[in-house]
Design a protein around this motif. Structure first.
Motif, PDB file in Angstrom:
ATOM      1  N   ILE A 165      -4.470   1.621  -3.450  1.00  0.00           N
ATOM      2  CA  ILE A 165      -3.190   2.322  -3.614  1.00  0.00           C
ATOM      3  C   ILE A 165      -2.073   1.331  -3.310  1.00  0.00           C
ATOM      4  N   ARG A 166      -1.074   1.277  -4.187  1.00  0.00           N
ATOM      5  CA  ARG A 166       0.056   0.367  -3.981  1.00  0.00           C
ATOM      6  C   ARG A 166       1.365   1.083  -4.331  1.00  0.00           C
ATOM      7  N   ILE A 167       2.383   0.847  -3.510  1.00  0.00           N
ATOM      8  CA  ILE A 167       3.728   1.345  -3.771  1.00  0.00           C
ATOM      9  C   ILE A 167       4.561   0.218  -4.369  1.00  0.00           C
ATOM     10  N   LEU A 168       5.135   0.475  -5.543  1.00  0.00           N
ATOM     11  CA  LEU A 168       6.069  -0.455  -6.173  1.00  0.00           C
ATOM     12  C   LEU A 168       7.472   0.091  -6.011  1.00  0.00           C
ATOM     13  N   SER A 169       8.407  -0.800  -5.777  1.00  0.00           N
ATOM     14  CA  SER A 169       9.802  -0.428  -5.584  1.00  0.00           C
ATOM     15  C   SER A 169      10.645  -1.050  -6.699  1.00  0.00           C
ATOM     16  N   PHE A 170      11.724  -0.367  -7.035  1.00  0.00           N
ATOM     17  CA  PHE A 170      12.663  -0.829  -8.057  1.00  0.00           C
ATOM     18  C   PHE A 170      14.046  -0.866  -7.431  1.00  0.00           C
ATOM     19  N   ASP A 171      14.899  -1.734  -7.927  1.00  0.00           N
ATOM     20  CA  ASP A 171      16.218  -1.892  -7.312  1.00  0.00           C
ATOM     21  C   ASP A 171      17.031  -0.605  -7.274  1.00  0.00           C
ATOM     22  N   ASN A 172      16.902   0.230  -8.286  1.00  0.00           N
ATOM     23  CA  ASN A 172      17.759   1.409  -8.376  1.00  0.00           C
ATOM     24  C   ASN A 172      16.983   2.559  -9.003  1.00  0.00           C
ATOM     25  N   GLY A 173      16.159   3.224  -8.218  1.00  0.00           N
ATOM     26  CA  GLY A 173      15.404   4.347  -8.747  1.00  0.00           C
ATOM     27  C   GLY A 173      14.229   4.688  -7.863  1.00  0.00           C
ATOM     28  N   SER A 174      13.446   5.631  -8.339  1.00  0.00           N
ATOM     29  CA  SER A 174      12.278   6.097  -7.593  1.00  0.00           C
ATOM     30  C   SER A 174      11.190   5.043  -7.566  1.00  0.00           C
ATOM     31  N   ASN A 175      10.301   5.176  -6.590  1.00  0.00           N
ATOM     32  CA  ASN A 175       9.152   4.294  -6.451  1.00  0.00           C
ATOM     33  C   ASN A 175       8.029   4.754  -7.368  1.00  0.00           C
ATOM     34  N   ILE A 176       7.069   3.865  -7.593  1.00  0.00           N
ATOM     35  CA  ILE A 176       5.844   4.216  -8.306  1.00  0.00           C
ATOM     36  C   ILE A 176       4.685   3.931  -7.363  1.00  0.00           C
ATOM     37  N   GLU A 177       3.770   4.897  -7.273  1.00  0.00           N
ATOM     38  CA  GLU A 177       2.567   4.737  -6.468  1.00  0.00           C
ATOM     39  C   GLU A 177       1.387   4.579  -7.420  1.00  0.00           C
ATOM     40  N   LEU A 178       0.768   3.402  -7.396  1.00  0.00           N
ATOM     41  CA  LEU A 178      -0.364   3.120  -8.263  1.00  0.00           C
ATOM     42  C   LEU A 178      -1.663   3.476  -7.550  1.00  0.00           C
ATOM     43  N   PHE A 179      -2.572   4.126  -8.275  1.00  0.00           N
ATOM     44  CA  PHE A 179      -3.880   4.509  -7.758  1.00  0.00           C
ATOM     45  C   PHE A 179      -4.965   3.893  -8.623  1.00  0.00           C
ATOM     46  N   ILE A 228       6.535  -5.296  -4.938  1.00  0.00           N
ATOM     47  CA  ILE A 228       5.523  -4.615  -4.120  1.00  0.00           C
ATOM     48  C   ILE A 228       6.156  -4.229  -2.795  1.00  0.00           C
ATOM     49  N   ALA A 229       6.128  -2.944  -2.477  1.00  0.00           N
ATOM     50  CA  ALA A 229       6.593  -2.485  -1.170  1.00  0.00           C
ATOM     51  C   ALA A 229       5.448  -2.664  -0.158  1.00  0.00           C
ATOM     52  N   TYR A 230       4.286  -2.111  -0.481  1.00  0.00           N
ATOM     53  CA  TYR A 230       3.115  -2.255   0.389  1.00  0.00           C
ATOM     54  C   TYR A 230       1.912  -1.619  -0.285  1.00  0.00           C
ATOM     55  N   ASP A 231       0.723  -1.936   0.230  1.00  0.00           N
ATOM     56  CA  ASP A 231      -0.514  -1.295  -0.186  1.00  0.00           C
ATOM     57  C   ASP A 231      -0.894  -0.268   0.863  1.00  0.00           C
ATOM     58  N   ASN A 232      -1.082   0.970   0.451  1.00  0.00           N
ATOM     59  CA  ASN A 232      -1.574   2.010   1.349  1.00  0.00           C
ATOM     60  C   ASN A 232      -3.069   1.853   1.579  1.00  0.00           C
ATOM     61  N   LYS A 233      -3.746   1.367   0.583  1.00  0.00           N
ATOM     62  CA  LYS A 233      -5.177   1.109   0.647  1.00  0.00           C
ATOM     63  C   LYS A 233      -5.402  -0.182  -0.111  1.00  0.00           C
ATOM     64  N   LYS A 234      -5.937  -1.187   0.578  1.00  0.00           N
ATOM     65  CA  LYS A 234      -6.185  -2.484  -0.051  1.00  0.00           C
ATOM     66  C   LYS A 234      -7.546  -2.497  -0.713  1.00  0.00           C
ATOM     67  N   LEU A 235      -7.633  -3.188  -1.829  1.00  0.00           N
ATOM     68  CA  LEU A 235      -8.903  -3.375  -2.503  1.00  0.00           C
ATOM     69  C   LEU A 235      -9.843  -4.087  -1.540  1.00  0.00           C
ATOM     70  N   GLY A 236     -11.027  -3.562  -1.356  1.00  0.00           N
ATOM     71  CA  GLY A 236     -11.977  -4.132  -0.403  1.00  0.00           C
ATOM     72  C   GLY A 236     -12.050  -3.347   0.893  1.00  0.00           C
ATOM     73  N   ASP A 237     -11.011  -2.549   1.208  1.00  0.00           N
ATOM     74  CA  ASP A 237     -11.071  -1.664   2.376  1.00  0.00           C
ATOM     75  C   ASP A 237     -12.085  -0.548   2.100  1.00  0.00           C
ATOM     76  N   GLU A 238     -12.456   0.148   3.140  1.00  0.00           N
ATOM     77  CA  GLU A 238     -13.315   1.325   2.977  1.00  0.00           C
ATOM     78  C   GLU A 238     -12.593   2.339   2.086  1.00  0.00           C
ATOM     79  N   PRO A 239     -13.227   2.827   1.003  1.00  0.00           N
ATOM     80  CA  PRO A 239     -12.555   3.778   0.108  1.00  0.00           C
ATOM     81  C   PRO A 239     -12.200   5.089   0.807  1.00  0.00           C
TER      82      PRO A 239
END
Length: 173
Positions: free
Chosen positions: A65-79, A33-44
């Motif tokens: 919204i959450r950003i996932l990071s991988f050791d060698n490649g692009s990130n994934i942004e989950l919505f 997990i890199a970070y959450d752009n929007k946390k569950l429970g925050d104002e939508p």
């Protein structure tokens, strides 16, 4: 003119539950997990401006919204969305982004981890198809727990048989 594109920063994926998807990506691909752009429970994130910016249907709300990071490649942004109609995940013949591929070092070990994490393989790993990749490696397609198509691929980049008119070599992590 200079090339202003460096590469793919991230791929956005809509999932039914970000915590479950995070667990899957951690178990299957060692995501972090890199970070959450929007946390569950925050104002939508919602309203006309958000709908226009993201191309959403009226009334759709972004609740996590959450950003996932991988050791060698692009990130994934989950919505995770709420209050909008959901469709089934696409299949390979649908228009648009139809799968994400992860380059792996050991196809069988990675396929086993994919299944142990909750994914389902469509077949067993097999030899790459296509003239350029012929006999250079292996691949397998599977579905994530929410139905998204994911490919595992492993090949020797030095064995790719590029055509004479190739403008570039394939990026390999």
């Amino acid at each position: 003119m200079a090339n202003l594109t460096r590469g793919i920063d991230h791929i956005g994926i809509t999932v039914p539950d970000i915590e479950e998807a995070t667990t899957f990506f951690k178990k299957a691909f060692h995501a972090k997990i890199a970070y959450d752009n929007k946390k569950l429970g925050d104002e939508p994130q919602q309203g006309e401006a958000v709908e226009k910016t993201l191309g959403l249907k009226n009334g759709a709300k972004v609740i996590h919204i959450r950003i996932l990071s991988f050791d060698n490649g692009s990130n994934i942004e989950l919505f995770h969305f709420k209050d909008t109609e959901q469709r089934e995940p696409v299949i390979a013949s649908d228009f648009g982004v139809q799968h994400v591929a992860f380059y792996v070092d050991d196809i069988q070990q990675s396929a086993d981890a994919f299944v142990e994490a909750g994914g389902e393989l469509l077949t067993e790993p097999g030899e790459l198809l296509g003239d350029v990749e012929n006999e250079s490696g292996e691949f397998v397609y599977g579905r994530a727990p929410w139905g998204m198509l994911i490919e595992l691929i492993s090949y020797n980049p030095n064995q790719l048989n590029y055509p004479e008119d190739s403008e570039a070599k394939r990026f390999t992590p």
